[in-house]
Design an enzyme around this catalytic site. Sequence first.
Site, short mmCIF file in Angstrom:
data_model
loop_
_atom_site.label_atom_id
_atom_site.label_comp_id
_atom_site.label_asym_id
_atom_site.label_seq_id
_atom_site.Cartn_x
_atom_site.Cartn_y
_atom_site.Cartn_z
N GLY A 95 0.84 -1.18 0.00
CA GLY A 95 0.00 0.00 0.00
C GLY A 95 0.88 1.24 0.00
O GLY A 95 2.09 1.16 0.19
N TYR A 96 0.23 2.38 -0.20
CA TYR A 96 0.96 3.63 -0.33
C TYR A 96 0.47 4.64 0.70
O TYR A 96 -0.73 4.88 0.83
CB TYR A 96 0.81 4.19 -1.75
CG TYR A 96 1.58 3.33 -2.72
CD1 TYR A 96 2.89 3.62 -3.03
CD2 TYR A 96 1.00 2.19 -3.28
CE1 TYR A 96 3.62 2.81 -3.88
CE2 TYR A 96 1.71 1.37 -4.12
CZ TYR A 96 3.03 1.69 -4.43
OH TYR A 96 3.75 0.88 -5.26
#
Length: 152
Positions: free
Chosen positions: A27-28
């Site tokens: 994820g970011y």
Amino acid sequence: MGKEIERKFRVKEGDWCNQKATKYRQGYLSTVKERTVRVRTIEDKGYLTIKGIAIGASRLEFEYEIPRQDADTLLDICEKPLIEKNRYKIAHGGFVWEVDKFFGENQGLIVAELELESEDQYFPKPDWVGAEVTGDSRYFNSNLIKNPYTKW
């Protein structure tokens, strides 16, 4: 200082899928074009990665191992959807190709990445390597959360 030189390609069907795969979740925390901050889990390990803006096939990259529990907690606060994929590492012509087969919102997408010493370094392509997409930002993992492959 870390520097990544990477080329990316679409993948055709082939014997590459007979190799052992490793499950990745990522994820970011930041996806602005000047920098991305990624959290990733690979089996029982966690990683935090900071990448600079891409210039051609090159960009700054710094990656640090973090406790798996911290990575799981950080994934909970990342932008959604998370990237889920199986990664295959395939040796060919003295290089190791990383082939990612995506799931979830990016189901159906398969890309291969190759890290190089220089942007103009020669490498032999396996027959299952298709069109190059290095400069196409739609294929950046950080953009696949904003515009998933299933919506193209």
